[in-house]
Motif scaffolding. Structure first.
Motif, PDB file in Angstrom:
ATOM      1  N   PRO A 221       0.830  -1.204   0.000  1.00 15.94           N
ATOM      2  CA  PRO A 221       0.000   0.000   0.000  1.00 15.94           C
ATOM      3  C   PRO A 221       0.868   1.258   0.000  1.00 15.94           C
ATOM      4  O   PRO A 221       1.834   1.354   0.756  1.00 15.94           O
ATOM      5  N   SER A 222       0.527   2.206  -0.848  1.00 13.56           N
ATOM      6  CA  SER A 222       1.271   3.455  -0.920  1.00 13.56           C
ATOM      7  C   SER A 222       0.856   4.368   0.233  1.00 13.56           C
ATOM      8  O   SER A 222      -0.209   4.185   0.831  1.00 13.56           O
ATOM      9  N   PRO A 223       1.672   5.367   0.559  1.00 12.16           N
ATOM     10  CA  PRO A 223       1.274   6.341   1.599  1.00 12.16           C
ATOM     11  C   PRO A 223      -0.073   6.986   1.299  1.00 12.16           C
ATOM     12  O   PRO A 223      -0.868   7.226   2.219  1.00 12.16           O
ATOM     13  N   THR A 224      -0.349   7.250   0.027  1.00 13.02           N
ATOM     14  CA  THR A 224      -1.633   7.845  -0.347  1.00 13.02           C
ATOM     15  C   THR A 224      -2.786   6.891  -0.058  1.00 13.02           C
ATOM     16  O   THR A 224      -3.826   7.298   0.483  1.00 13.02           O
ATOM     17  N   GLU A 225      -2.606   5.606  -0.386  1.00 15.35           N
ATOM     18  CA  GLU A 225      -3.654   4.619  -0.123  1.00 15.35           C
ATOM     19  C   GLU A 225      -3.906   4.469   1.370  1.00 15.35           C
ATOM     20  O   GLU A 225      -5.061   4.343   1.812  1.00 15.35           O
ATOM     21  N   ILE A 226      -2.850   4.502   2.158  1.00 13.30           N
ATOM     22  CA  ILE A 226      -3.001   4.384   3.611  1.00 13.30           C
ATOM     23  C   ILE A 226      -3.753   5.583   4.166  1.00 13.30           C
ATOM     24  O   ILE A 226      -4.681   5.447   4.974  1.00 13.30           O
ATOM     25  N   SER A 227      -3.362   6.771   3.710  1.00 10.47           N
ATOM     26  CA  SER A 227      -4.027   7.989   4.166  1.00 10.47           C
ATOM     27  C   SER A 227      -5.498   7.998   3.774  1.00 10.47           C
ATOM     28  O   SER A 227      -6.369   8.347   4.590  1.00 10.47           O
ATOM     29  N   GLU A 228      -5.800   7.597   2.560  1.00  6.69           N
ATOM     30  CA  GLU A 228      -7.182   7.561   2.096  1.00  6.69           C
ATOM     31  C   GLU A 228      -8.000   6.541   2.878  1.00  6.69           C
ATOM     32  O   GLU A 228      -9.177   6.787   3.195  1.00  6.69           O
ATOM     33  N   ALA A 229      -7.389   5.397   3.202  1.00  3.00           N
ATOM     34  CA  ALA A 229      -8.087   4.378   3.990  1.00  3.00           C
ATOM     35  C   ALA A 229      -8.444   4.917   5.375  1.00  3.00           C
ATOM     36  O   ALA A 229      -9.557   4.703   5.875  1.00  3.00           O
ATOM     37  N   GLN A 230      -7.510   5.607   5.983  1.00  2.00           N
ATOM     38  CA  GLN A 230      -7.770   6.197   7.296  1.00  2.00           C
ATOM     39  C   GLN A 230      -8.883   7.237   7.228  1.00  2.00           C
ATOM     40  O   GLN A 230      -9.749   7.295   8.116  1.00  2.00           O
ATOM     41  N   GLU A 231      -8.861   8.058   6.190  1.00  5.49           N
ATOM     42  CA  GLU A 231      -9.888   9.089   6.026  1.00  5.49           C
ATOM     43  C   GLU A 231     -11.267   8.473   5.810  1.00  5.49           C
ATOM     44  O   GLU A 231     -12.275   8.973   6.335  1.00  5.49           O
ATOM     45  N   LYS A 232     -11.335   7.399   5.032  1.00  3.39           N
ATOM     46  CA  LYS A 232     -12.618   6.732   4.790  1.00  3.39           C
ATOM     47  C   LYS A 232     -13.211   6.184   6.093  1.00  3.39           C
ATOM     48  O   LYS A 232     -14.403   6.348   6.367  1.00  3.39           O
ATOM     49  N   ILE A 233     -12.361   5.547   6.882  1.00  5.83           N
ATOM     50  CA  ILE A 233     -12.838   4.968   8.135  1.00  5.83           C
ATOM     51  C   ILE A 233     -13.318   6.057   9.084  1.00  5.83           C
ATOM     52  O   ILE A 233     -14.382   5.942   9.714  1.00  5.83           O
ATOM     53  N   ALA A 234     -12.557   7.132   9.178  1.00  6.28           N
ATOM     54  CA  ALA A 234     -12.938   8.233  10.065  1.00  6.28           C
ATOM     55  C   ALA A 234     -14.253   8.862   9.624  1.00  6.28           C
ATOM     56  O   ALA A 234     -15.143   9.129  10.444  1.00  6.28           O
ATOM     57  N   ALA A 235     -14.410   9.102   8.313  1.00  8.41           N
ATOM     58  CA  ALA A 235     -15.641   9.714   7.798  1.00  8.41           C
ATOM     59  C   ALA A 235     -16.837   8.798   8.011  1.00  8.41           C
ATOM     60  O   ALA A 235     -17.936   9.257   8.361  1.00  8.41           O
ATOM     61  N   TYR A 236     -16.631   7.520   7.828  1.00 11.28           N
ATOM     62  CA  TYR A 236     -17.723   6.564   7.988  1.00 11.28           C
ATOM     63  C   TYR A 236     -18.155   6.473   9.452  1.00 11.28           C
ATOM     64  O   TYR A 236     -19.352   6.386   9.749  1.00 11.28           O
ATOM     65  N   GLU A 237     -17.191   6.487  10.362  1.00 14.01           N
ATOM     66  CA  GLU A 237     -17.530   6.438  11.784  1.00 14.01           C
ATOM     67  C   GLU A 237     -18.351   7.649  12.199  1.00 14.01           C
ATOM     68  O   GLU A 237     -19.301   7.536  12.981  1.00 14.01           O
ATOM     69  N   VAL A 238     -18.001   8.815  11.677  1.00 14.71           N
ATOM     70  CA  VAL A 238     -18.774  10.025  11.971  1.00 14.71           C
ATOM     71  C   VAL A 238     -20.200   9.875  11.445  1.00 14.71           C
ATOM     72  O   VAL A 238     -21.180  10.230  12.116  1.00 14.71           O
ATOM     73  N   ALA A 239     -20.325   9.343  10.224  1.00 18.03           N
ATOM     74  CA  ALA A 239     -21.645   9.159   9.626  1.00 18.03           C
ATOM     75  C   ALA A 239     -22.501   8.190  10.431  1.00 18.03           C
ATOM     76  O   ALA A 239     -23.687   8.436  10.663  1.00 18.03           O
ATOM     77  N   ILE A 240     -21.906   7.093  10.859  1.00 14.13           N
ATOM     78  CA  ILE A 240     -22.638   6.098  11.639  1.00 14.13           C
ATOM     79  C   ILE A 240     -23.112   6.687  12.961  1.00 14.13           C
ATOM     80  O   ILE A 240     -24.250   6.472  13.400  1.00 14.13           O
ATOM     81  N   GLN A 241     -22.235   7.445  13.608  1.00  8.05           N
ATOM     82  CA  GLN A 241     -22.592   8.065  14.887  1.00  8.05           C
ATOM     83  C   GLN A 241     -23.738   9.060  14.742  1.00  8.05           C
ATOM     84  O   GLN A 241     -24.512   9.288  15.674  1.00  8.05           O
ATOM     85  N   SER A 242     -23.854   9.639  13.551  1.00  8.72           N
ATOM     86  CA  SER A 242     -24.928  10.613  13.316  1.00  8.72           C
ATOM     87  C   SER A 242     -26.211   9.950  12.816  1.00  8.72           C
ATOM     88  O   SER A 242     -27.193  10.624  12.541  1.00  8.72           O
TER      89      SER A 242
END
Length: 289
Positions: free
Chosen positions: A234-255
């Motif tokens: 995994p490239s640094p960009t892919e890792i960063s994007e994966a982290q961002e997706k998880i964080a955004a999804y967790e916020v959505a679920i909580q809401s």
């Protein structure tokens, strides 16, 4: 028992008859090593190669996964190979030219009878037209089966085809192998790139294999390791994007939302599963770096 997140970006074939190569393998940055008793070893050196590999396994290969490709059980050497390495420190046994579930099951039964470690798994070489027709049977053969390994050189020979840059001659076999592996939770490894001087071709082949879904690439020379590690990791960009997706999804679920939107794109549970896979691989790679 089967670790689908274990890094297998680069899987290097090492001839068992070459003690110098086996020693060098202990410092190479390959994720996995296939210590070969089959194609790379002449008939009159099979016994010596078996002893060489056994000695090398005793001293170990560090973080590198060490698997032994035995000769087929229908040959004069296969059963002795299996008896020797069932009780060894090998991580897995690679069985060549698999064309049926029965071949996998026979090895699994013998490993149990020989009191092999419970952690020792089986890898199946997929390298004949019949193997492609029997992929579902092979992939579901036994719980000890961990990986499908494409033997594209033998396959192209049997097809009476020619190696081409875009690998059109093996596209069907490659795709079906990935499908079978994913259907049954197995690792799947792409075939070798034969031209050592063709770095551009190797890069193209690695990118193609990665994009098709392979976990890594089998290699024939140490000079090919770095490129395989780079492309299948995994490239640094892919890792960063994966982290961002998880964080955004967790916020959505909580809401109370079932989906998230990130940079104009919908993020659903299926995207989160893949993001977690990428982060698990990145975490495993950090442990060996």
């Amino acid at each position: 028992m089967i670790n689908i997140h274990r890094p297998r970006r680069s899987v290097l074939y090492m001839p068992g008859a070459n003690t110098r190569a086996l020693e060098k393998a202990k410092i190479l940055p390959a994720d996995s090593l296939i210590l070969d008793l089959e194609d790379a070893v002449a008939p009159d050196t099979k016994a010596a190669a078996r002893a060489n590999i056994l000695t090398a396994l005793e001293s170990g290969f560090g973080y590198r996964e060490a698997v032994v490709r035995i000769n087929g059980l229908n040959t004069a050497w296969g059963l002795d190979d299996l008896r020797t390495f069932a009780a060894s420190k090998a991580d897995a046994i690679v069985l060549p030219k698999v064309e049926s579930a029965a071949q996998i099951q026979a090895v699994a039964t013998l490993l149990k009878e020989l009191n092999a470690p419970a952690t020792m798994t089986i890898w199946a070489m997929i390298e004949t037209p019949m193997a492609i027709f029997k992929l579902q049977e092979i992939a579901s053969a036994h719980p000890l089966l961990e990986s499908l390994v494409l033997g594209t050189s033998d396959l192209v020979k049997d097809l009476h085809a020619r190696h081409t840059p875009n690998r059109a001659e093996t596209q069907t076999a490659l795709s079906l192998s990935v499908l079978a592996a994913r259907a049954y939770g197995l690792c799947v490894l792409d075939g070798v790139h034969l031209s050592l001087a063709d770095e551009a071709g190797l890069k193209q082949s690695c990118i193609q294999g990665r994009d098709m879904g392979f976990d890594g690439k089998t290699l024939i020379h140490p000079n090919q390791i770095a490129l395989a590690n780079e492309i299948f990791g995994p490239s640094p960009t892919e890792i960063s994007e994966a982290q961002e997706k998880i964080a955004a999804y967790e916020v959505a679920i909580q809401s109370g939302a079932g989906i998230a939107v990130l940079n104009g794109r919908l993020i659903e549970e299926l995207h989160i599963q893949d993001a977690k896979r990428i982060l698990a691989l990145a975490s495993a790679l950090r442990m060996i770096s």
